[in-house]
Design a protein around this motif. Structure first.
Motif, PDB file in Angstrom:
ATOM      1  N   MET A 185     -14.055  -9.030   0.280  1.00 29.09           N
ATOM      2  CA  MET A 185     -12.955  -8.875   1.217  1.00 29.09           C
ATOM      3  C   MET A 185     -13.478  -9.232   2.599  1.00 29.09           C
ATOM      4  O   MET A 185     -14.458  -8.674   3.063  1.00 29.09           O
ATOM      5  N   ASN A 186     -12.826 -10.159   3.236  1.00 27.25           N
ATOM      6  CA  ASN A 186     -13.228 -10.598   4.558  1.00 27.25           C
ATOM      7  C   ASN A 186     -11.977 -10.691   5.421  1.00 27.25           C
ATOM      8  O   ASN A 186     -11.073 -11.456   5.119  1.00 27.25           O
ATOM      9  N   MET A 187     -11.908  -9.883   6.481  1.00 32.12           N
ATOM     10  CA  MET A 187     -10.730  -9.905   7.341  1.00 32.12           C
ATOM     11  C   MET A 187     -11.122  -9.612   8.774  1.00 32.12           C
ATOM     12  O   MET A 187     -12.171  -9.035   9.038  1.00 32.12           O
ATOM     13  N   SER A 188     -10.277  -9.996   9.676  1.00 36.88           N
ATOM     14  CA  SER A 188     -10.487  -9.755  11.091  1.00 36.88           C
ATOM     15  C   SER A 188      -9.624  -8.571  11.518  1.00 36.88           C
ATOM     16  O   SER A 188      -8.446  -8.494  11.161  1.00 36.88           O
ATOM     17  N   LYS A 203      -3.265  -1.783   5.013  1.00 34.13           N
ATOM     18  CA  LYS A 203      -3.098  -0.950   3.817  1.00 34.13           C
ATOM     19  C   LYS A 203      -3.972  -1.428   2.667  1.00 34.13           C
ATOM     20  O   LYS A 203      -4.427  -0.622   1.862  1.00 34.13           O
ATOM     21  N   GLU A 204      -4.256  -2.735   2.576  1.00 34.43           N
ATOM     22  CA  GLU A 204      -5.123  -3.243   1.520  1.00 34.43           C
ATOM     23  C   GLU A 204      -6.540  -2.690   1.659  1.00 34.43           C
ATOM     24  O   GLU A 204      -7.178  -2.330   0.673  1.00 34.43           O
ATOM     25  N   LEU A 205      -7.024  -2.614   2.883  1.00 35.47           N
ATOM     26  CA  LEU A 205      -8.360  -2.067   3.130  1.00 35.47           C
ATOM     27  C   LEU A 205      -8.391  -0.568   2.866  1.00 35.47           C
ATOM     28  O   LEU A 205      -9.340  -0.049   2.274  1.00 35.47           O
ATOM     29  N   MET A 206      -7.327   0.127   3.271  1.00 37.80           N
ATOM     30  CA  MET A 206      -7.232   1.570   3.003  1.00 37.80           C
ATOM     31  C   MET A 206      -7.248   1.820   1.490  1.00 37.80           C
ATOM     32  O   MET A 206      -7.917   2.737   1.023  1.00 37.80           O
ATOM     33  N   ALA A 207      -6.539   0.988   0.732  1.00 36.29           N
ATOM     34  CA  ALA A 207      -6.519   1.137  -0.723  1.00 36.29           C
ATOM     35  C   ALA A 207      -7.903   0.857  -1.308  1.00 36.29           C
ATOM     36  O   ALA A 207      -8.357   1.568  -2.206  1.00 36.29           O
ATOM     37  N   HIS A 208      -8.576  -0.155  -0.789  1.00 39.95           N
ATOM     38  CA  HIS A 208      -9.918  -0.498  -1.274  1.00 39.95           C
ATOM     39  C   HIS A 208     -10.898   0.653  -1.002  1.00 39.95           C
ATOM     40  O   HIS A 208     -11.760   0.947  -1.837  1.00 39.95           O
ATOM     41  N   LEU A 209     -10.776   1.295   0.167  1.00 38.77           N
ATOM     42  CA  LEU A 209     -11.645   2.430   0.513  1.00 38.77           C
ATOM     43  C   LEU A 209     -11.204   3.718  -0.182  1.00 38.77           C
ATOM     44  O   LEU A 209     -11.915   4.709  -0.146  1.00 38.77           O
ATOM     45  N   ASP A 210     -10.025   3.709  -0.769  1.00 38.87           N
ATOM     46  CA  ASP A 210      -9.448   4.877  -1.443  1.00 38.87           C
ATOM     47  C   ASP A 210      -9.296   6.050  -0.471  1.00 38.87           C
ATOM     48  O   ASP A 210      -9.701   7.175  -0.751  1.00 38.87           O
ATOM     49  N   VAL A 211      -8.725   5.755   0.712  1.00 36.00           N
ATOM     50  CA  VAL A 211      -8.450   6.779   1.723  1.00 36.00           C
ATOM     51  C   VAL A 211      -7.001   6.660   2.168  1.00 36.00           C
ATOM     52  O   VAL A 211      -6.357   5.633   1.964  1.00 36.00           O
ATOM     53  N   THR A 212      -6.507   7.730   2.771  1.00 36.96           N
ATOM     54  CA  THR A 212      -5.159   7.734   3.324  1.00 36.96           C
ATOM     55  C   THR A 212      -5.237   8.142   4.789  1.00 36.96           C
ATOM     56  O   THR A 212      -6.262   8.646   5.252  1.00 36.96           O
ATOM     57  N   ALA A 213      -4.140   7.951   5.508  1.00 40.90           N
ATOM     58  CA  ALA A 213      -4.080   8.322   6.923  1.00 40.90           C
ATOM     59  C   ALA A 213      -4.403   9.801   7.079  1.00 40.90           C
ATOM     60  O   ALA A 213      -3.952  10.635   6.293  1.00 40.90           O
ATOM     61  N   GLY A 214      -5.226  10.110   8.057  1.00 43.37           N
ATOM     62  CA  GLY A 214      -5.616  11.493   8.306  1.00 43.37           C
ATOM     63  C   GLY A 214      -6.968  11.857   7.714  1.00 43.37           C
ATOM     64  O   GLY A 214      -7.579  12.836   8.120  1.00 43.37           O
TER      65      GLY A 214
END
Length: 75
Positions: free
Chosen positions: A1-4, A20-31
């Motif tokens: 995954m490579n993004m700016s 949201k794609e990066l959040m899903a990859h890290l398996d985290v949610t807001a907060g």
């Protein structure tokens, strides 16, 4: 995954908005918190280790009970 990612100003601090794609990859949610580590290649973001806080609490308890022994060992 490579993004700016763009850095934005938030009060006296700065922030990075995570897609949201990066959040899903890290398996985290807001907060939730992220763990940040410096590596030879740069900075690494990861979901925090679930056991880390429990391990640190146990370590702090041992350090508090064995303060004199640890002080002697540090000499």
């Amino acid at each position: 995954m490579n993004m700016s990612l763009k850095i934005i100003k938030v009060g006296n601090s700065s922030a990075v908005i995570l897609p949201k794609e990066l959040m899903a990859h890290l398996d985290v949610t807001a907060g939730q918190s992220l763990s940040v580590s410096r590596t030879p290649r740069g900075i690494e973001l990861s979901a925090p280790d679930e056991d880390f806080e429990a391990q640190m609490a146990a370590a702090r308890e041992v350090m508090a009970r064995r303060k004199r022994a640890l002080r002697e060992l540090a000499k």
